[in-house]
Enzyme design. Structure first.
Site, mmCIF file in Angstrom:
data_model
loop_
_atom_site.group_PDB
_atom_site.id
_atom_site.type_symbol
_atom_site.label_atom_id
_atom_site.label_comp_id
_atom_site.label_asym_id
_atom_site.label_seq_id
_atom_site.Cartn_x
_atom_site.Cartn_y
_atom_site.Cartn_z
ATOM 1 N N GLY A 50 45.148 35.517 42.428
ATOM 2 C CA GLY A 50 44.572 36.774 41.922
ATOM 3 C C GLY A 50 45.106 37.284 40.601
ATOM 4 O O GLY A 50 44.408 37.996 39.886
ATOM 5 N N GLU A 104 51.476 40.907 40.317
ATOM 6 C CA GLU A 104 50.468 40.818 41.382
ATOM 7 C C GLU A 104 49.136 41.373 40.898
ATOM 8 O O GLU A 104 49.090 42.203 39.988
ATOM 9 C CB GLU A 104 50.921 41.664 42.577
ATOM 10 C CG GLU A 104 51.683 40.903 43.631
ATOM 11 C CD GLU A 104 50.783 40.061 44.547
ATOM 12 O OE1 GLU A 104 49.611 39.793 44.174
ATOM 13 O OE2 GLU A 104 51.260 39.677 45.621
ATOM 14 N N ASP A 105 48.056 40.940 41.537
ATOM 15 C CA ASP A 105 46.764 41.549 41.256
ATOM 16 C C ASP A 105 46.635 42.898 41.961
ATOM 17 O O ASP A 105 46.212 43.873 41.388
ATOM 18 C CB ASP A 105 45.611 40.608 41.664
ATOM 19 C CG ASP A 105 45.721 40.115 43.103
ATOM 20 O OD1 ASP A 105 46.748 40.357 43.771
ATOM 21 O OD2 ASP A 105 44.761 39.471 43.572
ATOM 22 N N ASP A 108 48.352 46.190 48.583
ATOM 23 C CA ASP A 108 47.583 46.955 49.570
ATOM 24 C C ASP A 108 48.586 47.483 50.615
ATOM 25 O O ASP A 108 49.270 48.468 50.372
ATOM 26 C CB ASP A 108 46.525 45.999 50.141
ATOM 27 C CG ASP A 108 45.513 46.661 51.058
ATOM 28 O OD1 ASP A 108 45.796 47.750 51.570
ATOM 29 O OD2 ASP A 108 44.436 46.083 51.273
ATOM 30 N N LYS A 136 47.296 50.423 46.090
ATOM 31 C CA LYS A 136 46.634 51.332 47.041
ATOM 32 C C LYS A 136 47.706 52.164 47.746
ATOM 33 O O LYS A 136 48.187 51.774 48.813
ATOM 34 C CB LYS A 136 45.825 50.527 48.070
ATOM 35 C CG LYS A 136 44.662 49.724 47.499
ATOM 36 C CD LYS A 136 43.888 48.991 48.607
ATOM 37 C CE LYS A 136 42.708 48.204 48.050
ATOM 38 N NZ LYS A 136 42.006 47.409 49.081
ATOM 39 N N PHE A 157 37.487 48.262 48.868
ATOM 40 C CA PHE A 157 37.598 46.836 48.594
ATOM 41 C C PHE A 157 36.999 46.523 47.234
ATOM 42 O O PHE A 157 35.828 46.808 46.979
ATOM 43 C CB PHE A 157 36.913 46.002 49.683
ATOM 44 C CG PHE A 157 37.202 44.537 49.524
ATOM 45 C CD1 PHE A 157 38.391 44.000 49.997
ATOM 46 C CD2 PHE A 157 36.312 43.711 48.856
ATOM 47 C CE1 PHE A 157 38.692 42.648 49.810
ATOM 48 C CE2 PHE A 157 36.601 42.360 48.671
ATOM 49 C CZ PHE A 157 37.790 41.831 49.147
ATOM 50 N N ILE A 158 37.808 45.956 46.353
ATOM 51 C CA ILE A 158 37.360 45.675 44.991
ATOM 52 C C ILE A 158 37.412 44.177 44.691
ATOM 53 O O ILE A 158 38.169 43.445 45.313
ATOM 54 C CB ILE A 158 38.194 46.465 43.945
ATOM 55 C CG1 ILE A 158 39.699 46.129 44.084
ATOM 56 C CG2 ILE A 158 37.962 47.964 44.091
ATOM 57 C CD1 ILE A 158 40.546 46.721 42.974
ATOM 58 N N ARG A 170 36.159 36.223 41.017
ATOM 59 C CA ARG A 170 37.387 36.244 40.193
ATOM 60 C C ARG A 170 37.094 36.241 38.696
ATOM 61 O O ARG A 170 37.886 36.691 37.888
ATOM 62 C CB ARG A 170 38.268 35.034 40.519
ATOM 63 C CG ARG A 170 38.812 34.999 41.935
ATOM 64 C CD ARG A 170 39.907 33.940 42.036
ATOM 65 N NE ARG A 170 40.237 33.587 43.410
ATOM 66 C CZ ARG A 170 41.109 34.248 44.179
ATOM 67 N NH1 ARG A 170 41.704 35.311 43.703
ATOM 68 N NH2 ARG A 170 41.372 33.848 45.407
HETATM 69 P P1 IMP Z 1 48.838 43.289 51.226
HETATM 70 O O1 IMP Z 1 49.747 42.209 51.743
HETATM 71 O O2 IMP Z 1 48.192 44.072 52.342
HETATM 72 O O3 IMP Z 1 49.501 44.198 50.211
HETATM 73 O O4 IMP Z 1 47.587 42.623 50.521
HETATM 74 C C1 IMP Z 1 47.757 41.496 49.836
HETATM 75 C C2 IMP Z 1 46.529 40.711 49.496
HETATM 76 O O5 IMP Z 1 45.318 41.148 50.098
HETATM 77 C C3 IMP Z 1 46.303 40.818 48.015
HETATM 78 O O6 IMP Z 1 47.177 39.979 47.304
HETATM 79 C C4 IMP Z 1 44.866 40.399 47.928
HETATM 80 O O7 IMP Z 1 44.780 38.997 47.950
HETATM 81 C C5 IMP Z 1 44.255 40.963 49.194
HETATM 82 N N1 IMP Z 1 43.586 42.259 48.925
HETATM 83 C C6 IMP Z 1 43.978 43.480 49.312
HETATM 84 N N2 IMP Z 1 43.105 44.427 48.917
HETATM 85 C C7 IMP Z 1 42.123 43.765 48.246
HETATM 86 C C8 IMP Z 1 40.917 44.200 47.568
HETATM 87 O O8 IMP Z 1 40.543 45.386 47.504
HETATM 88 N N3 IMP Z 1 40.175 43.216 46.995
HETATM 89 C C9 IMP Z 1 40.531 41.898 47.028
HETATM 90 N N4 IMP Z 1 41.637 41.460 47.633
HETATM 91 C C10 IMP Z 1 42.436 42.387 48.247
HETATM 92 MG MG MG Z 2 47.231 38.443 45.728
#
Ligand code: IMP
Ligand code: MG
Length: 180
Positions: A50, A104-105, A108, A136, A157-158, A170
């Site tokens: 990402g 990071e992209d 969440d 987020k 969700f984006i 992407r």
């Molecule tokens: P986390 O571990 O919950 O912080 O989320 C990690 C991963 O979930 C990110 O690196 C993304 O790959 C994916 N992710 C979370 N939210 C989104 C979103 O809104 N769009 C696309 N991918 C997301």
């Molecule tokens: Mg990621």
């Protein structure tokens, strides 16, 4: 810019246009430049897939000598893609005693970034900071500080600018949000 797009079974509309992303990237880079100017050759560690577009635009605005590398969090075979066990792959060089900036992209819940920081800490870097394009805050459930969030968003969700919906989207230069 195409206003509505379809990826797999869902429709998305533009949420953040390219120009606003560019402003946020520039502002984030300026903060990092101010903080790291005196440090010795920090390492930017982009988290694939990402972060590739963000990291590329960010790096063009970094004004100190630095290294760039990429890592990936891969699920172990045999676990579901949402499985808890994820392995950090691709960390080639030694990061002992080095200043590391994870790129990071999106952060969440923070589960991925927490796992990554724990893994990297065991390799004794001098410091670890986190830079993310999107954050987020309402979903974030960890205590590790997110040092450089370029943009805060809600629990939506984006896709686009590196972020995917089941691997599609992407390549989009704007960021889109899923419609109801
Ligand atoms: P986390 O571990 O919950 O912080 O989320 C990690 C991963 O979930 C990110 O690196 C993304 O790959 C994916 N992710 C979370 N939210 C989104 C979103 O809104 N769009 C696309 N991918 C997301
Ligand atoms: Mg990621």
């Amino acid at each position: 810019m195409e206003n509505r797009i379809k990826l797999h079974d869902r429709t998305f509309r533009v949420l953040i246009p390219e120009a606003r992303i560019a402003e946020a990237v520039a502002a984030g880079a300026a903060r990092i430049n101010a903080d790291y100017r005196e440090r010795k050759n920090p390492i930017f560690l982009g988290v694939l897939n990402g972060s590739f577009m963000f990291l590329s635009d960010l790096m063009k605005r970094i004004e100190f000598n630095c290294e760039v590398s990429f890592v990936k969090l891969a699920s172990y075979e045999g676990t579901s893609s949402s499985g808890a066990v994820r392995d950090l792959i691709g960390l080639g060089g030694d990061i002992e005693g080095r200043d590391v900036i994870i790129v990071e992209d999106i952060v969440d819940t923070g589960r991925s970034i927490a796992h990554m920081v724990e893994t990297l800490r065991r390799k004794n870097p001098a410091s670890i900071r986190i830079c993310t394009l999107f954050y987020k805050p309402e979903a974030y459930s960890r205590t590790i500080p997110i040092d450089y969030p370029a943009m805060n968003i809600g629990n939506e969700f984006i896709v686009g600018y590196g972020l995917d919906y089941d691997q599609l989207g992407r390549n989009l230069k704007d960021v889109y949000v899923v419609t109801e």
